[in-house]
Design a protein around this motif. Structure first.
Motif, PDB file in Angstrom:
ATOM      1  N   ASN A 122      -7.022 -17.470   2.481  1.00  0.00           N
ATOM      2  CA  ASN A 122      -7.993 -18.163   1.646  1.00  0.00           C
ATOM      3  C   ASN A 122      -7.527 -18.228   0.194  1.00  0.00           C
ATOM      4  N   GLY A 123      -6.254 -18.042  -0.024  1.00  0.00           N
ATOM      5  CA  GLY A 123      -5.654 -18.091  -1.351  1.00  0.00           C
ATOM      6  C   GLY A 123      -4.224 -17.584  -1.260  1.00  0.00           C
ATOM      7  N   PHE A 124      -3.500 -17.663  -2.380  1.00  0.00           N
ATOM      8  CA  PHE A 124      -2.110 -17.212  -2.400  1.00  0.00           C
ATOM      9  C   PHE A 124      -2.041 -15.707  -2.662  1.00  0.00           C
ATOM     10  N   LEU A 125      -1.033 -15.059  -2.124  1.00  0.00           N
ATOM     11  CA  LEU A 125      -0.871 -13.618  -2.281  1.00  0.00           C
ATOM     12  C   LEU A 125      -0.542 -13.258  -3.722  1.00  0.00           C
ATOM     13  N   HIS A 126      -1.003 -12.076  -4.148  1.00  0.00           N
ATOM     14  CA  HIS A 126      -0.713 -11.571  -5.490  1.00  0.00           C
ATOM     15  C   HIS A 126      -0.024 -10.211  -5.398  1.00  0.00           C
ATOM     16  N   LEU A 127       0.175  -9.572  -6.545  1.00  0.00           N
ATOM     17  CA  LEU A 127       0.907  -8.311  -6.585  1.00  0.00           C
ATOM     18  C   LEU A 127       0.251  -7.213  -5.740  1.00  0.00           C
ATOM     19  N   GLY A 128      -1.070  -7.208  -5.684  1.00  0.00           N
ATOM     20  CA  GLY A 128      -1.748  -6.211  -4.864  1.00  0.00           C
ATOM     21  C   GLY A 128      -1.420  -6.363  -3.394  1.00  0.00           C
ATOM     22  N   HIS A 129      -1.367  -7.616  -2.936  1.00  0.00           N
ATOM     23  CA  HIS A 129      -0.959  -7.843  -1.555  1.00  0.00           C
ATOM     24  C   HIS A 129       0.483  -7.388  -1.328  1.00  0.00           C
ATOM     25  N   ALA A 130       1.352  -7.690  -2.293  1.00  0.00           N
ATOM     26  CA  ALA A 130       2.756  -7.296  -2.159  1.00  0.00           C
ATOM     27  C   ALA A 130       2.871  -5.783  -2.017  1.00  0.00           C
ATOM     28  N   TYR A 131       2.123  -5.041  -2.822  1.00  0.00           N
ATOM     29  CA  TYR A 131       2.177  -3.581  -2.768  1.00  0.00           C
ATOM     30  C   TYR A 131       1.743  -3.069  -1.394  1.00  0.00           C
ATOM     31  N   SER A 132       0.622  -3.588  -0.885  1.00  0.00           N
ATOM     32  CA  SER A 132       0.114  -3.123   0.396  1.00  0.00           C
ATOM     33  C   SER A 132       1.060  -3.492   1.534  1.00  0.00           C
ATOM     34  N   ALA A 133       1.571  -4.721   1.517  1.00  0.00           N
ATOM     35  CA  ALA A 133       2.487  -5.153   2.566  1.00  0.00           C
ATOM     36  C   ALA A 133       3.770  -4.334   2.546  1.00  0.00           C
ATOM     37  N   LEU A 134       4.313  -4.095   1.348  1.00  0.00           N
ATOM     38  CA  LEU A 134       5.550  -3.324   1.241  1.00  0.00           C
ATOM     39  C   LEU A 134       5.341  -1.873   1.664  1.00  0.00           C
ATOM     40  N   LEU A 135       4.204  -1.285   1.311  1.00  0.00           N
ATOM     41  CA  LEU A 135       3.921   0.085   1.745  1.00  0.00           C
ATOM     42  C   LEU A 135       3.921   0.180   3.260  1.00  0.00           C
ATOM     43  N   ASN A 136       3.224  -0.744   3.915  1.00  0.00           N
ATOM     44  CA  ASN A 136       3.168  -0.730   5.364  1.00  0.00           C
ATOM     45  C   ASN A 136       4.546  -0.949   5.974  1.00  0.00           C
ATOM     46  N   PHE A 137       5.281  -1.917   5.449  1.00  0.00           N
ATOM     47  CA  PHE A 137       6.602  -2.229   5.967  1.00  0.00           C
ATOM     48  C   PHE A 137       7.550  -1.046   5.783  1.00  0.00           C
ATOM     49  N   ASP A 138       7.509  -0.421   4.605  1.00  0.00           N
ATOM     50  CA  ASP A 138       8.363   0.736   4.349  1.00  0.00           C
ATOM     51  C   ASP A 138       8.004   1.906   5.249  1.00  0.00           C
ATOM     52  N   ARG A 139       6.707   2.167   5.416  1.00  0.00           N
ATOM     53  CA  ARG A 139       6.278   3.274   6.270  1.00  0.00           C
ATOM     54  C   ARG A 139       6.728   3.054   7.712  1.00  0.00           C
ATOM     55  N   ALA A 140       6.633   1.818   8.170  1.00  0.00           N
ATOM     56  CA  ALA A 140       7.085   1.521   9.528  1.00  0.00           C
ATOM     57  C   ALA A 140       8.580   1.781   9.672  1.00  0.00           C
ATOM     58  N   GLY A 141       9.355   1.345   8.672  1.00  0.00           N
ATOM     59  CA  GLY A 141      10.797   1.551   8.739  1.00  0.00           C
ATOM     60  C   GLY A 141      11.181   3.017   8.680  1.00  0.00           C
ATOM     61  N   GLU A 142      10.511   3.784   7.804  1.00  0.00           N
ATOM     62  CA  GLU A 142      10.839   5.195   7.639  1.00  0.00           C
ATOM     63  C   GLU A 142      10.497   6.010   8.887  1.00  0.00           C
ATOM     64  N   SER A 143       9.465   5.589   9.610  1.00  0.00           N
ATOM     65  CA  SER A 143       8.987   6.365  10.749  1.00  0.00           C
ATOM     66  C   SER A 143       9.488   5.837  12.087  1.00  0.00           C
ATOM     67  N   GLY A 144      10.265   4.755  12.061  1.00  0.00           N
ATOM     68  CA  GLY A 144      10.711   4.153  13.307  1.00  0.00           C
ATOM     69  C   GLY A 144       9.595   3.445  14.049  1.00  0.00           C
ATOM     70  N   GLY A 145       8.574   3.024  13.300  1.00  0.00           N
ATOM     71  CA  GLY A 145       7.420   2.382  13.914  1.00  0.00           C
ATOM     72  C   GLY A 145       7.491   0.870  13.873  1.00  0.00           C
ATOM     73  N   ALA A 146       6.403   0.253  14.265  1.00  0.00           N
ATOM     74  CA  ALA A 146       6.297  -1.206  14.311  1.00  0.00           C
ATOM     75  C   ALA A 146       5.463  -1.688  13.130  1.00  0.00           C
TER      76      ALA A 146
END
Length: 289
Positions: free
Chosen positions: A12-36
């Motif tokens: 419903n709008g374009f992503l901002h820095l807050g979205h980037a932070y949340s997405a990167l946290l999730n992506f990094d956590r998945a990579g660090e833990s061998g998760g999806a």
């Protein structure tokens, strides 16, 4: 089982820095833990969600270096699953329709406040002040058959009596924090809306159904949703859904200290990219190094 993480924006709008932070946290956590890492598109609101915003989500995340498992879950394709969850709650007598408009609810709250402050939920909205729970089944059916707009609400008092005490497992900001148990207080939200006549689910209902069906084991999301977890734990127990672990992260704020909005162009990823930002500079700007 490897952990499962998700990022679930609304188109419903374009992503901002807050979205980037949340997405990167999730992506990094998945990579660090061998998760999806999963991407979910929360597009239930047909009046505000647009295909160009959805396309921009994929573009912005790809630019950040984020990849996700396919297929992407789009909520608008799973209405039957939310309807089934709602029907399960209804079979226990925990759902009722209310017919007041938003303007009528505002007038009811104003009338109640003539005798003192009316209670409000953790987000500051007044609790439902109406008496739709007392309508007979015949009167409810008559209003629905007549085409009256309505919202389907959770009978919070009855739901809380059914499940008793609740808590959730909350992790801190660090990667190795042991979970602590947070007492849940869903009653603070009153009779929350689970669906409307024109919208077959609400955020509260769809998020717990989606997380369960996708096997999400660790929910990493903003601190602004911390209190709402009480409602989510209640629905998980009522619907016999698994309990994930939660990690509510700090919010990225604007220069005035306010919560970022999709209308804040100064923090929009598209605008920052056009101004010369790089994925590495975005990481530094949100404090991820």
């Amino acid at each position: 089982m490897p952990p499962v993480f998700r990022f679930a924006p609304s188109p419903n709008g374009f992503l901002h820095l807050g979205h980037a932070y949340s997405a990167l946290l999730n992506f990094d956590r998945a990579g660090e833990s061998g998760g999806a890492f999963l991407l979910r598109i929360e597009d239930i609101d047909a009046t505000r969600c647009r295909p160009d915003y959805e396309a921009a989500i994929y573009e912005d995340l790809g630019w950040l270096g984020i990849d996700w498992e396919r297929p992407v879950r789009r909520q608008s394709k799973h209405l039957a699953e939310y309807r089934a969850a709602l029907e399960k709650l209804a079979t226990h007598g925990l759902v009722y329709p209310s017919f007041e408009s938003r303007a009528e609810i505002a007038r009811l709250v104003a009338a109640r406040e003539a005798d003192g402050p009316w209670p409000r939920d953790p987000d500051g909205a007044p609790l439902y002040p109406g008496d739709a729970r007392s309508l007979s089944a015949g009167e409810r059916a008559r209003l629905i058959d007549a085409g009256a707009p309505y919202a389907l609400r959770l009978d919070m008092a009855a739901a809380c009596r059914r499940v008793g005490g609740l808590s959730w497992r909350e992790l801190g900001e660090g990667p190795d924090d042991m979970p602590r148990h947070i007492p849940a207080q869903p009653e603070a939200w009153g009779d929350v809306i689970l669906a409307r006549k024109e919208t077959p689910t609400s955020y509260h209902l769809s998020v717990v159904v989606d997380d369960a069906l996708q096997g999400v084991s660790e929910v990493v999301r903003g601190q602004d949703l911390f209190q709402a977890t009480s409602v989510h734990r209640l629905l998980q127990v009522l619907l016999d859904l698994p309990e994930p672990t939660y990690r509510h992260h700090r919010l990225i704020r604007d220069e005035a200290g306010g919560k970022l909005s999709k209308s804040t162009r100064a923090t929009g990823l598209r605008e920052l990219r056009a101004a010369g930002a790089t994925p590495a500079s975005i990481r530094r700007r949100v404090g991820l190094g």
